[in-house]
Structure formats: C-alpha cells, structure tokens
Design a protein around this motif. Sequence first.
Motif, PDB file in Angstrom:
ATOM      1  N   LYS A   1      47.061  38.873  61.091  1.00 17.65           N
ATOM      2  CA  LYS A   1      46.843  40.068  60.487  1.00 17.65           C
ATOM      3  C   LYS A   1      47.551  40.830  59.111  1.00 17.65           C
ATOM      4  O   LYS A   1      48.717  39.965  58.907  1.00 17.65           O
ATOM      5  CB  LYS A   1      48.528  40.734  61.341  1.00 17.65           C
ATOM      6  CG  LYS A   1      47.493  40.483  62.805  1.00 17.65           C
ATOM      7  CD  LYS A   1      48.479  41.404  63.846  1.00 17.65           C
ATOM      8  CE  LYS A   1      47.933  41.507  65.388  1.00 17.65           C
ATOM      9  NZ  LYS A   1      48.817  42.141  66.423  1.00 17.65           N
ATOM     10  N   TYR A   2      47.406  41.769  58.514  1.00 12.59           N
ATOM     11  CA  TYR A   2      48.214  42.031  56.658  1.00 12.59           C
ATOM     12  C   TYR A   2      49.426  43.044  57.659  1.00 12.59           C
ATOM     13  O   TYR A   2      50.401  42.341  56.777  1.00 12.59           O
ATOM     14  CB  TYR A   2      46.856  42.843  56.162  1.00 12.59           C
ATOM     15  CG  TYR A   2      46.028  41.667  55.445  1.00 12.59           C
ATOM     16  CD1 TYR A   2      46.380  40.612  54.921  1.00 12.59           C
ATOM     17  CD2 TYR A   2      44.587  42.138  56.239  1.00 12.59           C
ATOM     18  CE1 TYR A   2      45.639  40.092  54.701  1.00 12.59           C
ATOM     19  CE2 TYR A   2      43.849  41.812  55.503  1.00 12.59           C
ATOM     20  CZ  TYR A   2      44.067  40.200  54.548  1.00 12.59           C
ATOM     21  OH  TYR A   2      42.959  39.410  53.655  1.00 12.59           O
ATOM     22  N   PHE A   3      49.411  43.240  58.403  1.00 11.12           N
ATOM     23  CA  PHE A   3      50.898  44.223  58.768  1.00 11.12           C
ATOM     24  C   PHE A   3      50.385  44.095  60.339  1.00 11.12           C
ATOM     25  O   PHE A   3      50.007  43.631  61.154  1.00 11.12           O
ATOM     26  CB  PHE A   3      49.918  45.885  58.809  1.00 11.12           C
ATOM     27  CG  PHE A   3      50.329  45.550  56.970  1.00 11.12           C
ATOM     28  CD1 PHE A   3      51.218  45.681  56.118  1.00 11.12           C
ATOM     29  CD2 PHE A   3      49.357  46.510  56.141  1.00 11.12           C
ATOM     30  CE1 PHE A   3      51.363  45.447  54.661  1.00 11.12           C
ATOM     31  CE2 PHE A   3      48.967  46.008  55.130  1.00 11.12           C
ATOM     32  CZ  PHE A   3      49.878  46.673  54.810  1.00 11.12           C
ATOM     33  N   PRO A   4      51.835  44.039  60.569  1.00 15.57           N
ATOM     34  CA  PRO A   4      52.727  43.600  62.102  1.00 15.57           C
ATOM     35  C   PRO A   4      51.342  44.464  62.893  1.00 15.57           C
ATOM     36  O   PRO A   4      51.701  44.243  64.125  1.00 15.57           O
ATOM     37  CB  PRO A   4      53.914  43.538  62.438  1.00 15.57           C
ATOM     38  CG  PRO A   4      54.074  43.235  61.082  1.00 15.57           C
ATOM     39  CD  PRO A   4      53.248  43.931  60.264  1.00 15.57           C
ATOM     40  N   ASP A   5      52.024  45.656  62.953  1.00 17.41           N
ATOM     41  CA  ASP A   5      51.001  46.838  63.257  1.00 17.41           C
ATOM     42  C   ASP A   5      49.922  47.164  63.450  1.00 17.41           C
ATOM     43  O   ASP A   5      48.799  47.457  64.448  1.00 17.41           O
ATOM     44  CB  ASP A   5      51.785  48.182  63.658  1.00 17.41           C
ATOM     45  CG  ASP A   5      53.198  48.344  63.513  1.00 17.41           C
ATOM     46  OD1 ASP A   5      53.693  47.229  64.667  1.00 17.41           O
ATOM     47  OD2 ASP A   5      53.664  48.283  62.829  1.00 17.41           O
ATOM     48  N   ASP A   6      49.201  46.484  62.398  1.00 24.18           N
ATOM     49  CA  ASP A   6      47.040  46.958  62.672  1.00 24.18           C
ATOM     50  C   ASP A   6      46.175  45.406  63.274  1.00 24.18           C
ATOM     51  O   ASP A   6      46.791  44.771  63.887  1.00 24.18           O
ATOM     52  CB  ASP A   6      47.036  46.330  61.170  1.00 24.18           C
ATOM     53  CG  ASP A   6      47.569  46.963  60.305  1.00 24.18           C
ATOM     54  OD1 ASP A   6      47.994  48.563  60.430  1.00 24.18           O
ATOM     55  OD2 ASP A   6      47.548  47.197  58.694  1.00 24.18           O
TER      56      ASP A   6
END
Length: 307
Positions: free
Chosen positions: A55-60
């Motif tokens: 993942k590039y960002f935790p919420d993505d």
Amino acid sequence: MRQSAEMENQMTSVERVLEYNRIEHERTLESEPNKKPKPHWPPEGEIKFVRLFLKYFPDDPPVLKNLNFTIKPLEKVGIVGRTGAGKSSLINALFQLNDTTGSILIDGIDITQIGLHDLRSKLSIIPQEPVLFSGTMRRNLDPFDEYSDEDLWSALKDVELKEVVDELSLGLNSAVLEGGSNFSVGQRQLICLARAILRKNKILILDEATANVDPQTDALIQFTIREKFSQCTVLTIAHRLNTVMDSDKVLVMDAGLMVEFDHPFNLLQNVNGVFYSMVEQTGKAMADALKTIAEKNYKLQYNQEFT
C-alpha cells in the motif's frame, strides 16, 4: 524594516527544516548484527514473493495483492502489463521504498528483516530516466572509490563508451553536468549500465531502461545485458514487448495481481490470455514477429536442456 523583512524571509527556512523533521523516516538503514547477511549475499539470486501486499498509504487499498511466485536463480524475467497494472510497484517492493506485508525472500533471507543499506547495495537498477550527478565521470561511475581506473575503463569499453570518454579533454576526470545534460539520452543510459557492470551484483532490474533510446542503443543494451549479466537474475519492466520475448519467463500483471507467469511461447498458446491479447494488439506483422522470436527462443532453451 529591512531587518524585519529579512528575518521573515529566513523564518521560511526554519519552517522548512521543522517540516522535514516531521517526515516519517524509513526503517533502520543498517541490519541488526544477528540479522546481517553475509558479505557475498546473495550467492544465487533467487527471488521469492510470498503473500505480498503493498500500500502507498495506510488507508488506501493495496496496489499489489497477494503475490506468490518464485524467480529462479539466473532467470531472465520480463514484467509486462497495462498502465497501472503494478509493474513499478513491484520494483518499489523489491527495494523496500514502501512498506509491505508478506515476505520477499532473496536466497532465503527475508528482505523486510534486514537493513535498507544491506539490501539496496546488493541490487542494481537501470531506471527509465538515467540518474547522473554533477561532478566527474569517475565519480558518476564509482561514487565510493571502490574500483581501479582499469576497472572503470573496462566497464566503459563494455558499453562502447571508452572512445567517447577518451576523447574528452580530462578522460575520467571530465565534467558531467547536472543530470548528464552534456551527454545524449542513450549515452546517459549506457553510463548507468557501466555502473551496474562495475558493481557485479547478482540481481539486475531494468525499469523500462530502453523506452527513450534509439533502436541501435536499445540493441547494444540488450546485447551487453546478455553478455555481462548472463550469471545474474535479471528483471525487465518493458512497454516494448520485443524486449521481453526472448526472456526465460514473462510475468503478466493486471490491477496489482499476477495473472500469468510462464515462458512467452507457452503464454501465447492461450488465445484467451492477457499476454496473447497484448501481442495481438501490436498489429498482425509485429505480432507474427514476436511469436516467431518466442518460438525460436523456446526451442533453443528446450534443446539446451535436453541435449
């Protein structure tokens, strides 16, 4: 008033420094003593992906999803897929530029458990946009002064740049402008290739390295890789399918998933496959040429294995 205005301008620098201090740091650069790999690691060059997510960002949502495959030592693997399929993300995971879950094993060592310096120093990459620094040719080829002049000239000879550098007034001490602007795109790419030859790493990654060069330089790069990296594991991200048709295997990515992984000739037997449709979309003449290359290479490998 002048001093007040000057102070306000300088406070911008302070604000920027504080901003940089709040940036999340990468994990530990150096390995713990009990997890440090041996100096000659990796000896074979096997790469194994086990239930890997990125993942590039935790919420993505993840951009790489549950990858499970093994690249055997010395294999030449082409990585293809449409835009956004996850090809470059696969390389990000290999260099640990982003946090991953799951495992990537190189010769049995989980790269998520070792320091980033130990990992990245053992991987060579030739990117799509060659990275050169302002300084001398020597400094660009050997930034840490690890090799002799003889080694540097030998690497330049391998990529057919020896005469070009020799004709410069200062030879290896000649200036390279910022971004290598005093060299052509093809020459900059060949300098990066010479740098990889010097390091003699067991794993080489080509990230669309020939996308912006002329066909002659493309052919030279492909030939040099076959000659100088024959005892290395080579991963090639490519938009031009002809650069991967003679690979040992092709990894086809789609929406972050591995959808096909086999020799290109075997993949072309599946008329409903993603790789087959990509080849067909190049046009009839090019598709026929690509199929011929894949078949010729397959027969060559088959004969080598069983003679």
